[in-house]
Design a protein around this motif. Structure first.
Motif, mmCIF file in Angstrom:
data_model
loop_
_atom_site.group_PDB
_atom_site.id
_atom_site.type_symbol
_atom_site.label_atom_id
_atom_site.label_comp_id
_atom_site.label_asym_id
_atom_site.label_seq_id
_atom_site.Cartn_x
_atom_site.Cartn_y
_atom_site.Cartn_z
ATOM 1 N N LEU A 146 0.829 -1.201 0.000
ATOM 2 C CA LEU A 146 0.000 0.000 0.000
ATOM 3 C C LEU A 146 0.867 1.256 0.000
ATOM 4 O O LEU A 146 0.558 2.242 -0.687
ATOM 5 N N ALA A 147 1.959 1.218 0.765
ATOM 6 C CA ALA A 147 2.859 2.372 0.802
ATOM 7 C C ALA A 147 3.548 2.571 -0.547
ATOM 8 O O ALA A 147 3.737 3.710 -1.006
ATOM 9 N N TRP A 148 3.928 1.463 -1.173
ATOM 10 C CA TRP A 148 4.572 1.554 -2.500
ATOM 11 C C TRP A 148 3.609 2.169 -3.519
ATOM 12 O O TRP A 148 4.001 3.007 -4.329
ATOM 13 N N MET A 149 2.354 1.761 -3.457
ATOM 14 C CA MET A 149 1.361 2.347 -4.366
ATOM 15 C C MET A 149 1.156 3.828 -4.054
ATOM 16 O O MET A 149 1.019 4.653 -4.970
ATOM 17 N N ALA A 150 1.145 4.172 -2.764
ATOM 18 C CA ALA A 150 1.013 5.583 -2.400
ATOM 19 C C ALA A 150 2.155 6.399 -2.993
ATOM 20 O O ALA A 150 1.956 7.540 -3.440
ATOM 21 N N ASP A 151 3.349 5.811 -3.013
ATOM 22 C CA ASP A 151 4.511 6.510 -3.579
ATOM 23 C C ASP A 151 4.331 6.804 -5.069
ATOM 24 O O ASP A 151 4.891 7.782 -5.585
ATOM 25 N N GLN A 152 3.568 5.960 -5.759
ATOM 26 C CA GLN A 152 3.378 6.147 -7.204
ATOM 27 C C GLN A 152 2.627 7.431 -7.530
ATOM 28 O O GLN A 152 2.712 7.947 -8.651
ATOM 29 N N VAL A 153 1.876 7.935 -6.530
ATOM 30 C CA VAL A 153 1.128 9.182 -6.746
ATOM 31 C C VAL A 153 1.535 10.237 -5.725
ATOM 32 O O VAL A 153 0.792 11.197 -5.482
ATOM 33 N N SER A 154 2.709 10.035 -5.121
ATOM 34 C CA SER A 154 3.281 11.007 -4.165
ATOM 35 C C SER A 154 2.361 11.274 -2.974
ATOM 36 O O SER A 154 2.262 12.403 -2.483
ATOM 37 N N TRP A 155 1.709 10.211 -2.494
ATOM 38 C CA TRP A 155 0.888 10.328 -1.293
ATOM 39 C C TRP A 155 1.729 10.024 -0.058
ATOM 40 O O TRP A 155 2.678 9.240 -0.116
ATOM 41 N N GLU A 156 1.331 10.616 1.063
ATOM 42 C CA GLU A 156 1.918 10.248 2.349
ATOM 43 C C GLU A 156 1.399 8.860 2.735
ATOM 44 O O GLU A 156 0.351 8.419 2.264
ATOM 45 N N HIS A 157 2.137 8.188 3.630
ATOM 46 C CA HIS A 157 1.722 6.847 4.068
ATOM 47 C C HIS A 157 0.830 6.967 5.311
ATOM 48 O O HIS A 157 1.061 6.326 6.341
ATOM 49 N N GLU A 158 -0.200 7.776 5.211
ATOM 50 C CA GLU A 158 -1.102 8.003 6.334
ATOM 51 C C GLU A 158 -2.286 7.035 6.262
ATOM 52 O O GLU A 158 -2.619 6.534 5.180
ATOM 53 N N PRO A 159 -2.939 6.779 7.414
ATOM 54 C CA PRO A 159 -4.062 5.833 7.411
ATOM 55 C C PRO A 159 -5.130 6.111 6.376
ATOM 56 O O PRO A 159 -5.615 5.185 5.718
ATOM 57 N N ARG A 160 -5.516 7.366 6.206
ATOM 58 C CA ARG A 160 -6.564 7.664 5.221
ATOM 59 C C ARG A 160 -6.131 7.214 3.834
ATOM 60 O O ARG A 160 -6.912 6.577 3.100
ATOM 61 N N GLN A 161 -4.907 7.534 3.450
ATOM 62 C CA GLN A 161 -4.427 7.186 2.115
ATOM 63 C C GLN A 161 -4.336 5.665 1.939
ATOM 64 O O GLN A 161 -4.719 5.120 0.890
ATOM 65 N N LEU A 162 -3.860 4.966 2.979
ATOM 66 C CA LEU A 162 -3.729 3.509 2.873
ATOM 67 C C LEU A 162 -5.097 2.838 2.812
ATOM 68 O O LEU A 162 -5.287 1.854 2.089
ATOM 69 N N VAL A 163 -6.050 3.377 3.568
ATOM 70 C CA VAL A 163 -7.419 2.837 3.521
ATOM 71 C C VAL A 163 -8.034 3.088 2.147
ATOM 72 O O VAL A 163 -8.724 2.217 1.586
ATOM 73 N N LEU A 164 -7.806 4.244 1.589
ATOM 74 C CA LEU A 164 -8.308 4.535 0.242
ATOM 75 C C LEU A 164 -7.788 3.519 -0.772
ATOM 76 O O LEU A 164 -8.552 2.985 -1.591
ATOM 77 N N ILE A 165 -6.483 3.241 -0.700
ATOM 78 C CA ILE A 165 -5.892 2.289 -1.647
ATOM 79 C C ILE A 165 -6.433 0.889 -1.400
ATOM 80 O O ILE A 165 -6.713 0.136 -2.348
#
Length: 428
Positions: A60-79
């Motif tokens: 999930l963190a690696w995918m967040a990096d693909q769109v320059s997202w922080e590794h925060e709970p909201r972002q990880l839950v979204l993914i």
């Protein structure tokens, strides 16, 4: 609770987990105790998502990096919602008790992420481990690297240990079935019962009466391989919460003296209610300041069986504590290896001639296991290793599943957590 409200609860729980102050299971238990309105389906759904995210945090963190997202709970839950093919916009609405609505940038990022191929991620992402551990894991697991790591990313079953001081396994199976709880016998430990589903033990009579306790089958085997029966003086050097202490007391049938030691008085004395419930009466709890506590000198060359359940990286327990893999650092691992060596050095002088030192970890790393034993034997010619097949046969009277000198349990092969055990005997 509405599905969106469950998502908000997941985000809140993950915020606390990521702070790293308490284990995830403690956090979820406390969260639901404060929210009695959450029903069983709500709790199950939230727990499943929390642990799925913890097990797949690297992906999930690696995918967040693909769109320059922080590794925060909201972002990880979204993914996670995206990967589960859930209708994200219908869940992130901003309604009461629900996550805030999606921003246009989030909507655009999710569209990009829907095209990302996780199979292109590096191995430490696909198999969920800290990148700095790559060399150690490959050297330790070798041809079992992928299978073992995949198994460590699955949900662990619930293993129970039947208390030999009270009853036999078949009796407990009948009692559990009367409460519509199905369990199967473990493959290796004669006292192991396994449930694929989570059980609320605290409300069950078999638990209140001390007939069963929670203990992974591999951990049960370590206590059995200590061969404490008929011994007068046994020591659990790193007793922790007392799982192996309880098993040792049962093997000793409350005879002789069993010392349970730990550097944390708080953790050690939490064992008292478990001892009372189990009916274990031969246990002496004693906190120590360190592995070189002067109090230990009185036991020099006296202990018949000394079990070291050494502090370790906990790699073998990643199924049960998926967040712990991200707390470990290379510096902490080196510190643990140094502590293991010092504990072994102290223990070497406490075992009586003809007695045994049992070294165990819940790690799969050779540097914490085989290499530690090799170093110890090089510096202590008065010790020799007992082949695991011999010890296994003497204790369990079944063919040993392990060749060579050690017990090395893996979740992919033995359906247990990862455990290592070596039995060393001091020459008489």
């Amino acid at each position: 609770m509405k599905p969106a409200a469950r998502l908000q609860s997941t985000i809140e729980i993950l915020h606390t987990v990521f702070e790293g102050q308490k284990p995830a299971d403690t956090i979820t238990t406390q969260y639901f105790k404060a929210r009695r309105y959450a029903g069983s389906k709500d709790r199950r759904s939230i727990n499943e998502r929390v642990y799925r995210i913890l097990r797949h945090r690297a992906k999930l963190a690696w995918m967040a990096d693909q769109v320059s997202w922080e590794h925060e709970p909201r972002q990880l839950v979204l993914i996670d919602c995206l990967l589960q093919d859930e209708e994200v916009s219908a869940l992130f609405t901003g309604d009461q008790y629900c996550p805030a609505p999606l921003h246009p940038k989030e909507e655009n990022a999710l569209a990009v992420l829907s095209e990302v191929n996780i199979e292109k991620a590096p191995d430490h992402v696909r198999f969920e481990y800290p990148e700095w551990l790559d060399t150690d894991l490959r050297a330790s697991l070798r041809g079992h690297f992928e299978a073992t790591l995949n198994a460590l990313n699955t949900e662990a079953p619930l293993d129970l240990r039947v208390n030999g001081l009270h009853t036999d396994p078949s009796n407990v199976i009948d009692l559990l079935q009367q409460q519509n709880i199905d369990v199967t016998k473990g493959e290796y430990s004669p006292y192991c019962l396994r449930s694929s589903k989570k059980i609320k033990l605290a409300g069950l009579k078999v638990y209140k009466d001390g007939l069963v306790d929670i203990q992974d089958e591999g951990s049960q085997l370590i206590a059995l391989l200590t061969e404490a029966k008929d011994c007068e003086l046994v020591m659990d050097f790193c007793a922790g919460a007392g799982g192996k202490t309880l098993a040792l007391a049962a093997e000793m049938n409350n005879q002789g003296m069993l010392y349970a030691l730990d550097i944390s008085p708080k953790r050690l004395f939490k064992m008292r209610p478990r001892l009372e419930r189990a009916g274990a009466t031969n246990v002496e709890l004693h906190p120590i300041k360190s592995e070189s506590d002067p109090w230990l000198k009185q036991f020099e060359s006296r202990v018949e069986r000394l079990l070291i359940d050494a502090p370790c990286s906990g790699v073998g327990a990643w199924r049960r504590s998926p967040e712990s893999r991200w707390k470990m650092t290379s510096e902490l691992l080196e510190d643990l290896i140094g502590r293991q060596e010092r504990i072994l050095e102290t223990a070497a002088h406490m075992v009586k001639p003809g007695g045994r030192l049992i070294y165990a970890t819940c790690s799969l790393l050779k540097r914490e296991n085989e290499e530690q034993i090799e170093k110890f034997l090089t510096g202590h010619p008065d010790y020799h290793i007992k082949p695991m097949s011999d010890v296994w046969g003497d204790v369990l009277h079944t063919p040993s599943p392990f060749d060579g000198n050690f017990m090395s349990m893996r979740p992919d092969l033995h359906r247990s957590d990862g455990f290592f055990c070596a039995v060393l005997e001091r020459k008489a």
